[in-house]
Enzyme design. Structure first.
Site, mmCIF file in Angstrom:
data_model
loop_
_atom_site.group_PDB
_atom_site.id
_atom_site.type_symbol
_atom_site.label_atom_id
_atom_site.label_comp_id
_atom_site.label_asym_id
_atom_site.label_seq_id
_atom_site.Cartn_x
_atom_site.Cartn_y
_atom_site.Cartn_z
ATOM 1 N N ARG A 96 -11.396 11.381 3.838
ATOM 2 C CA ARG A 96 -12.277 10.291 4.211
ATOM 3 C C ARG A 96 -11.664 8.926 3.924
ATOM 4 N NH1 ARG A 96 -17.171 12.591 3.499
ATOM 5 N NH2 ARG A 96 -15.772 13.918 2.376
ATOM 6 N N THR A 97 -11.175 8.746 2.698
ATOM 7 C CA THR A 97 -10.652 7.435 2.310
ATOM 8 C C THR A 97 -9.439 7.079 3.164
ATOM 9 O OG1 THR A 97 -11.376 7.910 0.083
ATOM 10 C CG2 THR A 97 -9.899 6.056 0.354
ATOM 11 N N HIS A 146 -11.956 3.413 -8.234
ATOM 12 C CA HIS A 146 -11.876 3.589 -6.781
ATOM 13 C C HIS A 146 -12.646 2.401 -6.203
ATOM 14 C CE1 HIS A 146 -11.665 5.092 -2.870
ATOM 15 N NE2 HIS A 146 -12.212 6.279 -2.992
ATOM 16 N N LYS A 179 11.251 16.001 -4.594
ATOM 17 C CA LYS A 179 12.623 16.181 -5.078
ATOM 18 C C LYS A 179 12.849 15.433 -6.384
ATOM 19 C CE LYS A 179 14.315 16.267 -0.308
ATOM 20 N NZ LYS A 179 14.990 15.405 0.663
ATOM 21 N N ARG A 200 -3.170 5.795 -3.213
ATOM 22 C CA ARG A 200 -3.955 6.703 -4.051
ATOM 23 C C ARG A 200 -2.974 7.493 -4.893
ATOM 24 N NH1 ARG A 200 -8.844 10.473 -2.468
ATOM 25 N NH2 ARG A 200 -9.776 8.416 -2.706
#
Lengths: 315, 198
Positions: free
Chosen positions: A60-61, A138, A88, A110
């Protein structure tokens, strides 16, 4: 009203002033009009390039940020850590600096580590928008939740909002607490004692362990998702609650609770909903539910944030 | 000669000049009436015409003209809207602070319509250019006509030609032409400010 934000990055609601929040809301209202026009696009950011760095899963975000950027006519690149050089062993700074050397103006990130965007701000030279950092903040979710409540019941000064569920693991809870308090609202958190941080009262919120009492008190309840992935993952850890069934017996928002509380508050949920766990399907889709408005407002809020931050990017 | 004599005189005497009233209440009224009759002459019953004011000051003028038209010819079918051009400006990221956005309120499509675009003062023409962009979101109009109360001559930076003009004035860039509306607590009038009398 000020014309520009007091900050150059959106790291968390904590750094915003009440005027910043009002300014973001002012623009979000205008952008909401734009996204409801036949042509849902404005050319403001056509010379800005934005990288969406998602080191943690999101539907969603990520979608909402992407749409917001496209509606503002920005160029965007998407990055998710799975299938990248992060696997890696590349460090965060290296990854971001490599991306920045491709002439990126803004980074939406995020990350699973709390404070990752703050760390990035100190060590790189770009505009940063926090799209969720671990269990910390958030900010855009906090803003869009307040914006959605405000649309329904007006100015939040003196209004009462209860945040229910897994407060301990929730970045949505913290951003909501800051955002609501900065607008003069009263905040209560409610949930099992194991999911409420011990010192949360220091933030000036009320704590309630009985869902009925919380619902009775509130003008709006924000039902958080039980984050099954952040609960005890092995037999060695002590679980926060015995079972999902037990959790829903005590903390599920259903008609029975509303009747007992003799109150019918607005219902928010940041998604994704565990239907039948923290809330019943009936209420999640009911008249008082703001769930879908929250998603629509999410795009408008993110447009506002990106637009306001972009206005200070040097040409 | 590139600049007219009037501009030159303005330039030399600018620091000495006080705010000058370009239009007083009486002239203002006359001009609004004249603009309305010009519109009626060209648009007849307004069946396919919409009037759109540019936020913020063009909206006040558009509203005034809309009400006046309705008074003169109550039967006309004119639709009326407000357009905000903030997100379409060409100076985003070139100013210190972004411009505070205003509200767009257009509840109809302009596809195939004749649009009368209204602003109070025409200066560089850039606002009008942005307005063309912003209007596209509501469809492809048949034609766009521009109506302004004041046209500042010799200052256009883009080729924009108003069809209806209240009054043309000569002024230099450092001066400001301000339209004072009744809503500001004064009678309607237009004032020329020089740079020194802010």
């Amino acid at each position: 009203m000020n014309n520009s934000l007091s900050v150059r990055h959106l790291l968390g609601i904590k750094q915003l002033t009440p005027e910043d929040i009002q300014l973001i809301f002012h623009h979000a209202e205008k952008f909401k009009k734009v996204i409801n026009q036949p042509i849902k696009k404005v050319p403001s950011l056509r010379d800005i390039t934005i990288a969406n760095l998602f080191f943690e899963n999101s539907t969603r975000t990520k979608l909402s940020f992407e749409l917001a950027e496209k509606r503002l006519s920005a160029d965007i690149v998407n990055f998710s850590s799975s299938g990248s050089s992060v696997k890696k062993g590349e460090t965060l700074i290296d990854t971001v600096n490599n991306i920045l050397s491709m002439k990126i103006d803004m980074v939406v990130m995020r990350h699973s580590s709390p404070g990752a965007p703050h760390f990035l701000k100190e060590n790189t030279n770009t505009v940063i928008v926090n799209a969720g950092d671990g269990t910390h903040e958030h900010p855009t979710q906090g803003l869009l939740d307040s914006f959605s409540i405000r649309e329904k019941i007006g100015d939040l000064k003196g209004k009462k909002v209860a945040i229910v569920g897994d407060i301990k693991h929730s970045r949505v809870a913290l951003s909501n607490i800051f955002c609501l308090q900065k607008q003069g609202a009263e905040v209560m958190v409610c949930g099992p004692a194991t999911l409420i941080p011990r010192n949360i009262k220091e933030l000036g919120v009320q704590v309630e362990y009985d869902l009925v009492k919380a619902v009775e008190w509130a003008d709006a309840v924000n039902m958080l998702r039980i984050q099954i992935e952040r609960q005890a993952s092995s037999d060695k850890e002590v679980p926060n609650f015995p079972s999902l069934r037990e959790y829903s017996n005590l903390y599920q928002l259903n008609n029975e609770v509303l009747i007992k509380a003799k109150n019918n508050p607005l219902i928010l949920h940041p998604g994704p909903i565990n239907r039948g766990v923290e809330i019943t399907t009936e209420l999640a889709d009911g008249e008082q539910s703001l769930v879908l408005q929250q998603v629509e407002n999410g795009v408008a809020i993110r447009m506002a944030v990106i637009y306001l931050l972009a206005s200070h990017i040097k040409r | 000669m590139k600049f007219p004599l009037a501009s030159l005189i303005c330039f030399i005497f600018a620091p000495l000049m006080k705010p000058k009233t370009l239009l007083d209440k009486k002239l203002f009224e006359l001009i609004i009436n004249r603009l309305c009759y010009e519109l009626i002459e060209n648009h007849d019953d307004f069946i396919n015409t919409v009037i759109i004011g540019i936020q913020p000051r063009g909206v006040v003028l558009a509203e005034l003209i809309y009400r006046r038209l309705k008074k003169i010819a109550p039967k006309i079918a004119l639709q009326y809207g407000a357009l905000d051009i903030t997100f379409f400006r060409d100076d985003f990221r070139r100013r210190e602070d972004p411009v505070l956005a205003n509200t767009t309120k257009i509840d109809f499509l302009i596809e195939g319509k004749r649009v009368i675009l209204v602003d109070d003062v025409l200066f560089t023409g850039r606002t009008i250019r942005s307005a063309f962009d912003a209007l596209l979101a509501f469809g492809r109009p048949d034609a766009i006509e521009l109506l302004v109360l004041i046209e500042r001559r010799f200052s256009l930076q883009v080729p924009v030609n108003p069809k209806y003009v209240g009054k043309s004035v000569d002024s230099i860039a450092s001066q400001r032409v301000l339209v004072k509306w009744k809503i500001d607590g004064e009678p309607d009038k237009v004032i020329l400010h020089t740079s020194t009398d802010e």
